[in-house]
Design an enzyme around this catalytic site. Structure first.
Site, PDB file in Angstrom:
ATOM      1  CG  PHE A  17     -22.798  68.071  30.250  1.00  0.00           C
ATOM      2  CD1 PHE A  17     -23.785  68.952  30.683  1.00  0.00           C
ATOM      3  CD2 PHE A  17     -22.473  68.041  28.889  1.00  0.00           C
ATOM      4  CE1 PHE A  17     -24.442  69.789  29.777  1.00  0.00           C
ATOM      5  CE2 PHE A  17     -23.107  68.874  27.987  1.00  0.00           C
ATOM      6  CZ  PHE A  17     -24.114  69.738  28.428  1.00  0.00           C
ATOM      7  CG  ASP A  39     -20.810  58.902  37.738  1.00  0.00           C
ATOM      8  OD1 ASP A  39     -21.337  59.523  36.802  1.00  0.00           O
ATOM      9  OD2 ASP A  39     -19.623  59.114  38.123  1.00  0.00           O
ATOM     10  CB  ALA A  88     -20.058  55.552  32.093  1.00  0.00           C
ATOM     11  CB  ALA A  89     -17.492  58.067  27.864  1.00  0.00           C
ATOM     12  CD  GLU A  90     -11.847  59.604  31.747  1.00  0.00           C
ATOM     13  OE1 GLU A  90     -11.614  60.801  31.478  1.00  0.00           O
ATOM     14  OE2 GLU A  90     -11.957  59.177  32.909  1.00  0.00           O
ATOM     15  CG  ASP A 132     -20.367  65.126  16.117  1.00  0.00           C
ATOM     16  OD1 ASP A 132     -19.492  64.995  17.000  1.00  0.00           O
ATOM     17  OD2 ASP A 132     -20.817  66.239  15.769  1.00  0.00           O
ATOM     18  CD  GLU A 133     -14.862  64.735  19.070  1.00  0.00           C
ATOM     19  OE1 GLU A 133     -13.729  64.258  18.983  1.00  0.00           O
ATOM     20  OE2 GLU A 133     -15.154  65.686  19.820  1.00  0.00           O
ATOM     21  CE1 TYR A 155     -15.140  60.845  23.835  1.00  0.00           C
ATOM     22  CE2 TYR A 155     -15.101  62.354  21.959  1.00  0.00           C
ATOM     23  CZ  TYR A 155     -15.805  61.649  22.929  1.00  0.00           C
ATOM     24  OH  TYR A 155     -17.175  61.732  22.970  1.00  0.00           O
ATOM     25  CE  LYS A 194     -16.267  67.624  26.180  1.00  0.00           C
ATOM     26  NZ  LYS A 194     -15.706  66.902  27.321  1.00  0.00           N
ATOM     27  N   PRO A 210      -8.743  81.047  25.377  1.00  0.00           N
ATOM     28  CG  PRO A 210      -7.996  79.051  26.374  1.00  0.00           C
ATOM     29  CD  PRO A 210      -8.950  80.196  26.561  1.00  0.00           C
ATOM     30  CE1 TYR A 212      -6.554  74.858  22.759  1.00  0.00           C
ATOM     31  CE2 TYR A 212      -8.159  73.258  22.000  1.00  0.00           C
ATOM     32  CZ  TYR A 212      -7.336  73.748  22.990  1.00  0.00           C
ATOM     33  OH  TYR A 212      -7.294  73.137  24.208  1.00  0.00           O
TER      34      TYR A 212
HETATM   35  P1  TYD Z   1     -14.369  70.960  22.656  1.00  0.00           P
HETATM   36  O1  TYD Z   1     -15.394  71.647  23.488  1.00  0.00           O
HETATM   37  O2  TYD Z   1     -13.138  70.452  23.301  1.00  0.00           O
HETATM   38  O3  TYD Z   1     -15.129  69.784  21.871  1.00  0.00           O
HETATM   39  P2  TYD Z   1     -14.585  68.809  20.673  1.00  0.00           P
HETATM   40  O4  TYD Z   1     -13.176  69.099  20.388  1.00  0.00           O
HETATM   41  O5  TYD Z   1     -14.770  67.471  21.263  1.00  0.00           O
HETATM   42  O6  TYD Z   1     -15.475  69.103  19.514  1.00  0.00           O
HETATM   43  O7  TYD Z   1     -13.925  71.928  21.484  1.00  0.00           O
HETATM   44  C1  TYD Z   1     -14.862  72.481  20.606  1.00  0.00           C
HETATM   45  C2  TYD Z   1     -14.119  73.345  19.591  1.00  0.00           C
HETATM   46  O8  TYD Z   1     -13.509  74.431  20.284  1.00  0.00           O
HETATM   47  C3  TYD Z   1     -12.986  72.607  18.901  1.00  0.00           C
HETATM   48  O9  TYD Z   1     -12.899  73.064  17.553  1.00  0.00           O
HETATM   49  C4  TYD Z   1     -11.755  73.022  19.660  1.00  0.00           C
HETATM   50  C5  TYD Z   1     -12.093  74.434  20.109  1.00  0.00           C
HETATM   51  N1  TYD Z   1     -11.481  74.825  21.413  1.00  0.00           N
HETATM   52  C6  TYD Z   1     -10.718  76.004  21.490  1.00  0.00           C
HETATM   53  O10 TYD Z   1     -10.551  76.744  20.505  1.00  0.00           O
HETATM   54  N2  TYD Z   1     -10.167  76.344  22.703  1.00  0.00           N
HETATM   55  C7  TYD Z   1     -10.318  75.563  23.811  1.00  0.00           C
HETATM   56  O11 TYD Z   1      -9.779  75.926  24.875  1.00  0.00           O
HETATM   57  C8  TYD Z   1     -11.117  74.378  23.715  1.00  0.00           C
HETATM   58  C9  TYD Z   1     -11.332  73.503  24.915  1.00  0.00           C
HETATM   59  C10 TYD Z   1     -11.671  74.054  22.488  1.00  0.00           C
END
Ligand code: TYD
Length: 357
Positions: A17, A39, A88-90, A132-133, A155, A194, A210, A212
């Site tokens: 990306f 790559d 390059a990274a996972e 930043d993680e 990660y 993502k 979805p 979280y």
């Molecule tokens: P993500 O895009 O996986 O990036 P990171 O966790 O590396 O910051 O997630 C961004 C935010 O979105 C994170 O707080 C987790 C949330 N998230 C969801 O709520 N649902 C999902 O399906 C995903 C992939 C992430």
């Protein structure tokens, strides 16, 4: 057209990306630049990301792995490279929770392999693209470059390990390294795992989004060209041995991302699903980017504009993302979200019969 001090650059992970956006940005900006792209073409490396550059004599693609010295040396000698930028990274946290080993192999061992080969080949500047993680959750204030690293997931820990090796190469060997720590980046060509591309493409298909936990986790969303401009600037004006945060300073929650996407696509809030949280979910990331601003960088895009551009791109480029959401992705999606979405349905009492994905 601007001038660059270097003629030849090796970009690793250039089919991913941010890497693909960076190569397009650099070739657009510097007429006399030669770019070699190394790559591995893993699940999220995609030749279609740079199909517009095929036929450009300034661009060379090499398929190979940063963790294999012979691949790295071959790519370094092609330019030969004066500068290396390691994208390059996972990168996906949810996958790191399922299979951490590959993150250590590529992100840590791969970075070591690349650093060592680049040092032996006399590379003049090496830029490690980090995240930043590595700070872990920042519950108050904003992380500054000298703050301790407290990565919380495999990660983030693998990126922190890669950074420490990079800093060790500067301290031990005087190898001229630079590190950028980018915030969550969004824009064209992001693999739809993502949050932003997943939610856009799900919403376009009227599939659930979805979210979280309670959707309260905070991230800073950076538009990909702003990120590319930062890497270019640090490469040219950064001080060897130094680290630069890259972020806009905006604080956006998961639920805000989901709602903004539904609004932009004119889709109903009924597509929202609050699902079981990510284990160890970092509640907030926030960086202080004043060191980078001191070099003259500023983000062009705020969250709303960055998201609107991104949504528009996915709407216009369905032939790019549609094939990515079958095959490998389907298996991953089912493993990651199948049970979560079923539980969410049961909790709302909505019953069966709805498509999950
Ligand atoms: P993500 O895009 O996986 O990036 P990171 O966790 O590396 O910051 O997630 C961004 C935010 O979105 C994170 O707080 C987790 C949330 N998230 C969801 O709520 N649902 C999902 O399906 C995903 C992939 C992430």
């Amino acid at each position: 057209m601007s001038e660059l001090a270097w003629r030849s650059i090796l970009v690793t992970g250039g089919c991913g990306f941010i890497g693909s956006n960076f190569i397009r940005y650099m070739l657009g900006r510097y007429q006399n630049l030669q770019v070699v792209n190394l790559d591995k073409l893993t699940y999220c490396g995609n030749l279609a990301n740079l199909v517009d550059l095929s036929g450009d004599p300034r661009y060379i693609f090499v398929q190979g792995d940063i963790a294999r010295p012979e691949d790295v040396k071959r790519a370094l000698k092609l330019g030969p490279a004066e500068v290396v930028v390691n994208f390059a990274a996972e990168t996906h946290v949810d996958r790191a929770l399922l299979s951490p080993g590959v993150f250590v192999q590529t992100d840590v061992f791969g970075t070591y392999t690349l650093l060592e080969a680049a040092r032996q080949c006399g590379v003049k500047r090496y830029l490690q693209v980090s995240s930043d993680e590595v700070y872990g959750p920042v519950l108050t204030g904003r992380a500054r470059e000298e703050d301790p690293l407290r990565p919380h997931n495999p990660y983030a820990a693998s990126k922190a390990g890669a950074e420490l090796l990079t800093q060790a190469y500067y301290a031990s060997f005087g190898f001229p390294t630079l590190i950028t720590r980018g915030a969550n980046t969004i824009g064209p060509y992001q693999y739809p795992e993502k949050i932003v591309p997943l939610f856009i493409t799900n919403a376009l298909d009227d599939l659930p989004l979805p979210v979280y936990g309670n959707g309260g986790a905070v991230r800073d969303y950076l538009y990909v060209t702003d990120h590319c401009r930062a890497v270019d600037l640090v490469l040219q004006r950064g001080e060897p041995g130094e680290i630069y945060n890259v972020g806009t300073g905006q604080e956006i929650t998961g639920i805000q991302v989901a709602q903004a996407i539904l609004e932009l696509l004119d889709k109903p809030p009924s597509l929202l699903r609050f699902v079981q949280d990510r284990p160890g979910h970092d509640r907030r990331y926030a960086v202080d980017a004043s060191k980078l601003r001191g070099l003259g960088w500023e983000p062009v895009y705020g969250f709303q504009e960055a998201l609107a551009q991104t949504v528009q791109w996915y709407v216009a480029n369905e032939p790019w993302w549609r094939p990515l959401k079958s095959g490998e992705f389907q298996a991953y999606y089912l493993q990651q979200y199948g049970e979560r979405l079923r539980q969410a349905l049961l909790n709302t009492g909505a019953g069966g019969g709805q498509r999950l994905g």
